[in-house]
Scaffold this active site. Structure first.
Site: not given
Lengths: 479, 1505
Positions: B23, B53, B230, B250-251, B904, B952, B955, B961, B1120, B1126, B1131
């Site tokens: 909110c 908001r 919201f 808010n949270g 990404e 994802q 995970k 990383q 594959c 990987c 590979c």
């Protein structure tokens, strides 16, 4: 996995064979061995695949990634233990298996599969020579008695497994020595018979009773009555014949007769019967398979003047075969150590007739054939009419086997057969007769040693379940 | 349909428990307490200026809720003709009542009766005037009757306030136990002598109109607290609007399940003497079926009413982080430590604005992820809100501009006019009692006790125990060995393709039936490594038996543990501790194997009773132990025992009186420990895991001594626990314990209800019978006399084993698929699909479904091309897979009209060009992920779809990383980073901490590329449906529901196995929730997760998906072979590697992929024909077309119930089942439209242009659209410097200058909100305070949080201080600022940052590249710097000095900063006060570059000779 990048930096290295001009003068094993350091490096090339195709392709399901890692780490004993969890006789398969695993190895994709078979043999030898293998008789006996008929790889594996589980096992063998085709089929230069003896004495020490020279035949009913379970492992003994003109000429023999005769030379028990020999002859081997190849090697060693091997099928491609891509077993030209030792190999030849003089063979007429794919992708053969005569005074028929010998034991027992006249067996390896199980070539037709061992293990599991009353067998199977 | 003010009941997969909200909040206070209507009016304005908001429902009119809290307007009340006594002698408040007369009558009677009991009278009831006609349909249907009541009695002030509270709690209880059709239809909004709340299911703009009271000029107040909501749902719930009785939030409270349970357990230890009643009078303290914010408010109110001051109560409930990394006094730390024993933190992102009518203020939680900006005017007004600029003031009126910092609060006493700042408040609290002394004297630190006893680490019957507790070879080799050798969890790759535990025919441990939950969108996960300062595993165990409301040294008689894992040594000490009367009793977790399930049930019953008796007998510790297993006694699954006892003791209100310690052989991996703790264990001694370590050491399998192995093992568990907690955004183990952040999958409801406190379980499954059976099976094996199977089994959990666990990707399926697509043989492909669709035993839930048939001719079915358009490939980054593989996929998808995804990692602009033959290697979908690698204006504009990856499948809740050694030149170039430097993706997007933040990012992206579809990728878990509803309301065009089975290039093994749900569950829940909310028509739904065949596609379509994602299958088609290597870059088929020699082995071709997708489409057509449909659209969401198909012989699998998956909500008749309309993005009237128009010439012919604008906080993403237009024409090169110059005056909204292109200069006079310069792509931003300000710029906050997130180039000059996370993930921009909050330069990989002022905690965390200079005259910088990856030095090299001076000079040139001038005037002296912050990795790379240059020079010289 010890070294994830080893496969990149270390090439496949085979131990190779002894030099041709040395090995053809004896029946010693042709294959050499690597030093332990190199062996470890070879094992380190295993990538421990997430999906190990080698393990999947192996009829025994040997877990190559696990024991090869142990080899890499120098943990030989553990490697042996892992190996024997799935394979009773790694010292046999390590020598003579066509290594379906290597053909399915992910590194086969770049033509450098791990030397799995040699690694396996190395594990077994190391374990034996360093005394890691000692008899390990079961602590408790179940009181159940089992008869195994036939002492080939299937019978032996079945016996070994059942003995481990505490059952008392007796192995009946019609021949004078234990081992079946391992002993009488495979030449010494591929599998030294001492290797078999070494294993047998271990099995004996663990309590297995061997009864060589004891053909069962019609006595089978008595045995079935006397034992808690029986396993038929008599192999697929009926060879395929070539019924063309002149087949009854002298000098034509089945490959196995020829190989057996040679193998008997090393047995003190060998009989005095007439020996088939290639010495001083122009030998023609009909049939392009492994048995044919063994005939080539044996003929060379016996001192044949020349050796020719012919095959009705066309010559397979040399390196790649699009039809049988990885991870399948590739149908490609296979050149064995025996072929290297001197022989002419020819393909697409159909044998028309045997020509002889005085009842003895002196030539064979062959006709070139053509192979084409039909609409369904099946190969069909057409005769070209182009014939030729091949001079020979010794013909060896290496055309495979059709089914087990049906007379005698099988006939007496009256077990149900399948369409190809093999003994029909179920999920627990049970046959149509209560208490009677079957393993090896007798159920599946002539096949690899590794498949025979797998089948023997499976039958042992079935028998054990049966003896423990765990398995609910359906009504006896009928064909 | 009868719409009452309720959520829909739990139905299908929808469970109301998962609703979230977020909110905007605001607080206006006249510091000196003067009342005026202006305060109310301005409060409403604040609300109206934060309209973006809040959110609206599918009717685009019903708001999610808005409200205002003010002081009681005494004069106004009198003017209404209500004869109230003087101020403070009466109470009043709004009440929501049912419309039904009879029910309303009952409610009023109840109220009157309760009041009477407490000697109070209902003086009057006023019909509150409302304008119902302005409501949206949904809100109107649920509108309550709203009345205002007035209560008097012979009491006043505090006493009356307390009585009103007790009455309200009693009325609530009566309503709860009443026969009202809808319990929440009777709701007391507030009832107080001090303050009153107006709220309803309104939008921010409607509040004023709906309640005419609020615009009455006589309605006055000295403060107003406003809130707009919201919510993820659009269900009509009037009572969930905020503010509540004390606060607006808010949270989100992540630990709410645990907090509620512990509060329930705690009630027996709360004796509210100050209230003058017993706890039973007001129990339950927490009103059921309300939101997390409401529960927080309930408990806060309870504390305050019981006599604890407002700041004190808030500090107990939402404590700031007080571990070593935080600069707090030891007294204050003791204060927090003392209270941490009494209550676990209510953990989760929170801006709390609160008032009890007299005191008013705000605070942030320890992470401070929600913004809270404030300003104080010269005439004593404080404005605090989620955003700056919510009210306009003249520059000269402003005395101070600031923001709340993480964990800090600010309070105003309106009676005395005093403003209390955090330090002052907290120090006062810390002095209230001798906390430090109490702790020192009573609290025992287990670490510090030593004992002379020797403890054996090898358990008796070691190898039998291993078998009995189901240890496998993989457990030891793939889990325990890496843990004890490396001290961290092992990494794996690719997805989990094994069956759910309930579908497996291998005996499972009970642990395997549970899945971790994780945060997505509505609350952020935390980076437990880089932001360690907020994390803690510390716990106190022992018994509590005194009134917690009375401060006492006795509460400290506790044992302090740094980690919940007890070594054998520590455990032995604990068991034998007699200090201060500590007593321990051991209860065996064993049952008679031969009695089976009955025996297990009996054992559990006995265990609970014995535990209760132990409490009654005054024991401090119960040890639940499974030692003593033998041939007759089998172990009770430890999780079952712990959870059963924990919940039983809570139900008896006896849980806090004892600690539950688990001594078990069963636990071995992180998930096990997390589960035991999450279901109530206080500490764990995993003795068999230690036994394994002992064995490994003794047999020399590992070359460590036992002590080191044990230390590493525990370290890796600790890290793992932190990670699992942080996935859900939880910082402390204290609030994670008992919070049950799990769901069960394949467990019968009977089990979860009886033993797991109602943990969610949606598909039924194993019951106690099965659990007992699996336990007994393993037990039987372990005591078999068989000698031949000495070594452990490898059950193939991770790698395929022929007799092990089944894998969907196995040698048969892999080779069949490769063969079929390579040969282009549809016949072979059918062999593949047969292997998949007709497997003997089920692996996925879809294997239990079949579709109904009614065949038509296949020629009638839509063509292959219509179907391949719906196919997308997974987001696999260039970096995780090779260039060859990445481009092959893109080419194939472009050929087919489907879409490939960049993943990404950016994309080489070369690929945007279309080849001569019309083909293209450009990925249609560009992903925007938390690392923002390579996300430039050019990248974004070259997309058909922009995908925000929130989570994802492999995970969820974690970042990634890419180690420096993998970042070669090409990868560094596409990611806009430096070769050799590690790249860290943070777990959260630092611009998405809440759903309204997501809406903002969607808005940003839509602005820069208005033609691109914006999609949001979520991962399946329970509650994903409600999140998806929020995402739809945040105006995403498409939502992707990923299955937890999804793959990864590298991820901790336990995340791959244990987090998230199968795609079927998430997809079905999403579809159902969206349809229920009538939001489905606005979005496209996409699903992925091990899809392989036409049948899979059909099944997903029927469950609601319109598009389908493929990743692993596409890789397999390209060669594959599921090495699962990987993460090692090895590979062997050149797919997932950057190694050049290996890449040469890549044999994939786009034709293979084209074959694959064409075959799939063809198969879809065949299925459609069989079913009798001509196009895929016709079956989407029609779950009646699917039926249950019994699968497999496994008796466990027979118990699966998929009816909830196939459920269709009642209103599916009228609501859309698939996308039918679209989103209204509201970008037509943005300021950028004007900017673009005016810049026409400049963009066309590079002619300079300049203009001035005023700007306000409602102007968001300014500059994004303009930059998009420039990037479309010029790419990243942009325009010549300063071609376009705009000057703005005012308060800029969020994302000011986002993705600003090169050649554009934005100059802002005023201030600015969060996310300024996000993804800066070469532009220049200058921010200065307006002329005429009276405050010093460098002491005031001028811009918000998360500035320059993911910037790749450009410059920014800020004449003032900024909030948290300045320059987060900056990879190339230059920035100068005059002071920054916490986490400055976090994850920075390039560029330069100059801070002319102080910084907050955790500077340079995860910083791997770039340079920062910090002006640090006080010399304390090193305390604030996270030294893990950087090195500090003075600025001594001539080149550095020159560099710094140029930067500061430019800063002065652009901003006229007085501070910059002062520094420059005396530069040679000031330069000594600068500290240079240099990442170690960066230093190494620079060093290597220099060496390389030298080498070349030498070579050159040699050649010249």
């Amino acid at each position: 996995m010890g070294n994830p990048k080893a496969f990149l930096n270390i090439n496949r290295k085979e131990a190779g064979y002894r030099p041709v001009n040395e090995r053809i003068y004896d029946f010693g094993e042709v294959e050499q061995t690597l030093n332990p350091e190199d062996r470890k490096l070879q094992a380190s090339r295993c990538m421990d695949c997430g999906v190990p195709f080698c393990h999947w392709a192996c009829p025994l399901g040997n877990i190559q990634p696990e024991w090869q890692d142990m080899v890499y780490r120098g943990e030989w004993k553990e490697a042996y233990e892992i190996l024997t969890q799935t394979n009773d006789f790694p010292e046999f398969t390590g020598r003579i298996c066509p290594a379906l695993c290597e053909k399915a190895c992910a590194l086969k994709l770049s033509e450098q599969p791990v030397t799995i078979r040699e690694n396996e043999a190395a594990v077994a030898e190391r374990a034996f020579t360093e005394g890691m293998i000692v008899p390990f008789p079961p602590k408790k006996r179940s009181g159940k008695n089992i008869a195994i008929i036939g002492s080939g790889p299937a019978g032996l594996a079945c016996a070994n497994q059942l003995n481990r589980k505490g059952h008392t096992v007796t192995v009946f063998e019609k021949d004078e020595s234990i081992g079946g085709l391992l002993r009488f089929g495979i030449p010494d230069f591929k599998l030294n018979k001492k290797i078999i003896d070494r294993r047998l004495s271990l099995m004996e020490a663990e309590g297995i009773i061997f009864r060589p020279s004891t053909p069962v035949g019609n006595n089978i009913s008595k045995i079935v009555a006397a034992y808690d379970a029986v396993c038929l492992a008599i192999g697929s003994g009926h060879p395929r014949d070539l019924n063309v003109e002149g087949r009854d000429l002298k000098g034509i023999a089945f490959a196995l007769e020829f190989l057996q005769a040679q193998n008997r030379m090393f047995l003190s028990t060998s009989g005095p019967e007439e020996k088939i020999s290639a010495r001083g002859k122009n030998v023609l081997v009909i049939g392009g398979g492994d048995t044919g190849s063994d005939c080539v090697g044996t003929s060379v060693r016996q001192g044949a003047l020349s050796v020719t091997q012919i095959e009705i099928m066309p010559k397979p491609p040399e390196d790649h075969n699009e039809e049988t891509p990885w991870p399948n077993y590739p149908m490609v030209l296979k050149t064995t150590s025996s072929h290297e030792e001197g022989c002419v190999r020819r393909w697409s030849l159909d044998t028309k007739r045997f020509i002889g003089e005085n009842g003895k063979i002196n030539a064979v007429e062959v006709e070139t054939v053509m192979w084409q794919k039909d609409g369904n992708g099946r190969m069909t053969m057409t005769h070209t009419g182009k014939t030729e005569i091949i001079k020979t005074d010794c013909v060896l028929l290496a055309l495979g086997f059709v089914h087990p010998v049906l007379e005698g034991l099988i006939g007496t027992l009256n077990v149900t057969l399948d369409g190809r006249k093999n003994v029909l067996s179920g999920a627990y390896s049970e046959t149509s007769q209560r208490k009677v199980f079957a393993a090896g070539d007798v159920t599946q037709g002539a096949s690899l040693v590794v498949r025979a061992i797998a089948s023997g293990r499976k039958a042992a599991a079935g028998i054990d379940a049966f003896l423990k009353g765990q398995a609910c067998f359906p009504e006896p199977i009928n064909n | 349909m009868n719409m009452q003010s309720v959520y829909p009941k739990e139905q299908g997969l929808y469970i109301p428990e998962f609703e979230h909200d977020a909110c905007g909040v605001g607080l206006l206070v006249n510091i000196s307490g003067e009342k005026s209507h202006e305060i109310v009016e301005k409060g409403l304005q604040v609300l109206e200026n934060m309209v973006h908001r809040g959110a609206e429902g599918a009717d685009n009119k019903t708001g999610d809720g808005a409200g205002i809290m003010i002081q009681i307007p005494h004069e106004f009340i009198l003017l209404q003709g209500i004869p109230v006594p003087e101020k403070g002698r009466y109470g009043t408040g709004l009440i929501f009542l049912p419309k039904n007369n009879q029910e309303q009558k009952w409610c009023m009677e109840t109220i009157i009766n309760v009041l009477k009991e407490h000697d109070l009278n209902l003086l009057a009831v006023r019909d509150v005037p409302v304008k119902s006609e302005i409501l949206g349909d949904t809100a109107r249907e649920a509108e309550p009757d709203i009345k205002q009541i007035f209560v008097t009695g012979d009491s006043s002030g505090e006493d009356l306030e307390k009585r009103l509270y007790i009455c309200r709690k009693k009325i609530e209880k009566s309503v709860l136990n009443s026969d009202l059709r809808v319990k929440r239809s009777c709701y007391i909004v507030s009832l107080s002598t001090q303050k009153i709340v107006y709220k309803g299911l309104l939008s921010s703009l409607q509040l004023r109109e709906y309640f005419p009271d609020l615009t009455n000029p006589y309605l006055t107040s000295g403060l107003s607290l406003v809130h707009s909501r919201f919510s993820t749902n659009t269900f009509p719930t009037w009572d969930l609007a905020q503010p509540y009785r004390l606060l607006g939030h808010n949270g989100e409270i992540n630990t709410i399940r645990g907090n509620r349970t512990w509060m329930e357990a705690r009630e027996s230890l709360l004796n509210p003497k100050a209230l003058g009643c017993t706890i039973n009078d007001i129990s339950p303290v927490i009103q059921p079926e309300m939101s997390d914010s409401a529960s927080l408010d309930n408990v806060l109110e309870f504390f305050v009413m019981s006599g604890i001051s407002l700041p004190h109560a808030l500090s107990i409930m939402v404590p700031e982080s007080w571990n070593d990394k935080n600069p707090l006094s030891s007294e204050l730390k003791a204060f927090y430590e003392y209270h941490s024993i009494l209550m676990e933190p209510w953990d989760g992102p929170a801006t709390l604005l609160f008032s009890d009518g007299r005191f008013a203020g705000g605070m942030l939680d320890r992470n401070g992820l929600r913004p809270a900006r404030y300003l104080i005017t010269t005439n004593n007004m404080l404005v605090m809100a989620s955003e700056a600029g919510v009210l306009q003031f003249e520059p000269s009126e402003i005395k101070e501009k600031g923001k709340l910092h993480p964990g800090k609060m600010l309070i105003i006493d309106t009676q005395t006019g005093v403003l209390y700042r955090d330090e002052e408040l907290k120090e006062t609290l810390a002095q209230e009692a001798p906390y430090k002394e109490w702790l020192d004297k009573n609290r025992i630190n287990l670490e510090k006790i030593s004992s002379g006893r020797t403890v054996k680490n090898s358990p008796k019957d070691y190898s039998s125990l291993l078998k009995c507790f189901g240890y496998t070879k993989e457990d030891i080799e793939k889990i325990i060995i890496p843990m004890c050798v490396d001290g961290k969890e092992p990494i794996s790759s690719m997805g989990n393709d094994t069956p759910l535990a309930v579908l497996s025919d291998k005996p499972q441990r009970l642990f395997s039936y549970f899945r971790q939950q994780f945060a997505q969108v509505t609350n952020p996960p935390i980076d437990s490594i880089r932001e360690e300062l907020v994390m803690s595993l510390t716990g106190y165990i022992g018994a509590m038996d005194k009134n917690l409301l009375e401060p006492s040294a006795d509460h400290c008689k506790m044992l302090k543990l740094k980690s919940p894992i007890l070594t054998n040594q520590a455990f032995d000490i604990l068991c034998n501790l007699r200090y201060k009367g500590f007593q321990t009793t051991t209860l065996p977790m064993l049952f008679k194997a031969e009695e089976g399930a009955r025996g297990l049930e009996k054992a559990l019953e006995e265990l609970c009773l014995k535990a209760e008796k132990a409490v009654d007998d005054d024991y401090n510790y119960i040890v639940l132990s499974d030692r003593g297993v033998d041939e007759t006694m089998a172990p009770v699954p430890s999780l079952l025992a712990v959870s059963a006892v924990h919940h039983y003791l809570i139900s008896k209100r006896k849980r806090l009186q004892i600690a539950l310690i688990v001594e078990t052989a069963e636990a071995r991996e992180n998930m096990h420990y997390a589960l035991l703790l999450g279901y109530g264990a206080s500490a764990i001694n995993p003795y068999l895991a230690f036994g394994v370590l002992d064995d490994l050491v003794k047999t020399k399998k590992i070359y460590l001594d036992f002590h080191t192995a044990e230390k590493n093992y525990i370290k890796s568990i600790d890290k793992g626990l932190l990670k699992i907690m942080s996935k859900m955004g939880i910082s402390t183990l204290r609030s994670y314990r008992g919070a049950k952040i799990f769901e069960a999958i394949g467990v019968a409801r009977s089990v979860t209800d009886s033993y797991f406190g109602g943990t969610v379980s949606k598909i039924e499954g194993v019951d106690l019978e099965d659990i007992a059976k699996e336990t007994i099976e393993a037990h039987r094996k372990s005591f078999e006399p068989d000698q031949s199977t000495q070594s452990l089994e490898n059950t193939g959990q991770y790698s395929y084993r022929r007799n092990g666990e089944r894998h969907a990707w196995n040698p048969e399926t892999i080779s069949a698929l490769q063969l079929a697509t390579r040969m282009g043989s549809y016949k072979k492909f059918k062999e593949f699909t047969r292997l998949v669709d007709e497997k003997a035993e089920p692996i996925f839930l879809r294997d239990f479904m079949k579709h109904c048939n009614n065949p038509i001719d296949i020629s009638l079915v839509e063509p292959v091309e219509a179907i391949t358009r719906r196919f997308v490939t997974g987001a696999m980054s260039f970096g995780s897979i090779s260039k060859e593989a990445h481009e092959t996929i893109a080419m194939a998808m472009n050929h087919l009209g489907g879409k490939s995804n960049t993943g990404e990692g950016g994309e080489d602009p070369e690929r945007y060009k279309i080849h001569e033959d019309g083909s293209s290697a450009r990925s249609a979908i560009k992903q925007v992920s938390s690392g923002r690698f390579g996300v430039t204006a050019e990248y974004l504009i070259n997309a058909d779809e922009l995908q925000i990856k929130v989570a994802q499948g492999a995970k969820p809740g974690e970042g990634g990383q890419l180690p420096g050694f993998k970042v070669d030149h090409v990868i560094a170039k596409t990611r806009h980073s430096i070769p050799g430097i590690s790249l860290i993706s943070p777990p959260p997007h630092h611009d998405i901490y809440s759903i309204e933040d997501l809406a903002q990012l969607i808005f940003d992206l839509k602005n820069i590329n208005p033609t691109a579809r914006i999609s949001v990728k979520l991962v399946s878990e329970s509650g994903v449906g409600t999140i998806a509803a929020g995402v739809a309301k945040a105006k995403a065009d498409a939502i992707i529901i990923s299955g937890a089975e999804g793959g990864t290039g590298a991820s901790p093994s336990s995340s791959i196995k244990h987090a998230g749900l199968p795609t079927e569950l998430g997809l079905a829940e999403t579809q159902q929730t969206l349809v229920m909310n009538n939001l489905r028509g606005q979005v496209v739904l996409q699903s992925d997760g091990q899809l392989k065949t036409g049948k899979d596609i059909i099944t997903m379509a029927i469950m609601g998906a319109e598009e389908f994602g493929f990743a692993t299958s596409a890789l397999i088609v390209m060669g594959c072979v599921m090495m699962r290597k990987c993460h090692l870059n090895t590979c062997p088929v050149g797919v997932a590697t950057q190694d050049e020699t290996l890449r040469k082995r890549f044999t994939g071709k786009q034709e293979y992929l084209i074959n694959f997708f064409t075959f799939l489409a063809q198969e879809v057509r065949e299925h459609l024909a069989e079913m009798g449909f001509t196009c895929l659209d016709d079956i989407i969401g029609h779950t009646e077309r699917l039926t249950y198909k019994p699968a497999g012989a496994n008796p466990k699998a027979q118990k699966i119930d998929i009816s909830k998956l196939l459920f269709r909500p009642d209103n599916t008749g009228s609501n859309a089942l698939r996308k039918t309309t679209g989103q209204q993005h509201q970008i037509d009237a943005v300021l950028d439209r004007e900017l673009v128009e005016i810049s026409g010439k400049a963009i066309e012919s590079c002619k300079p242009v300049q203009a001035d604008y005023t700007i306000s906080n409602t102007n968001r993403s300014t500059g994004a659209m303009l930059s998009g237009v420039i990037a479309a024409k010029y790419g990243n090169a942009g325009l010549p410097d300063n071609t376009i110059r705009f000057n703005f005056k005012g308060s800029a909204g969020q994302s000011f200058g986002a993705f600003l292109a090169k050649g554009v200069t934005f100059r802002l006079e005023g201030d600015c909100n969060d996310y300024m310069g996000k993804g800066l792509s070469g532009g220049r931003i200058i921010v200065t305070p307006p002329a005429g300000v009276i405050y010093a710029p460098n002491e005031n906050i001028i811009a918000g949080n998360t500035i320059l997130y993911g910037a790749t180039s450009g410059e920014i000059y800020i004449n003032g201080r900024v909030g948290e996370r300045f320059c987060v993930r900056n990879s190339g921009a230059t920035a100068i600022v005059e002071g920054a909050g916490d986490h400055c330069c976090e994850y920075m990989t390039g560029g330069r940052t100059v801070v002319l002022g102080t910084v907050g905690r955790n500077f340079a965390a995860g910083m791997s590249g770039g340079i920062a200079y910090v002006w640090n005259p006080t010399g304390d910088f090193d305390y604030f710097c996270n030294m893990e990856m950087v090195e500090l030095s003075l600025v001594e090299e001539a080149s550095d000095i020159k560099d710094l001076k140029t930067l500061i000079s430019r800063h002065f040139q652009y901003t006229q900063s007085p501070l910059a001038k002062r520094i420059l005037n005396n530069f040679s002296e000031q330069v000594e006060k600068f500290i240079k912050v240099m990442p170690i990795e960066y230093k190494k790379v620079l060093h290597e570059e220099k060496a390389e240059a030298l080498k070349q020079k030498i070579a050159q010289v040699e050649r010249d000779y």
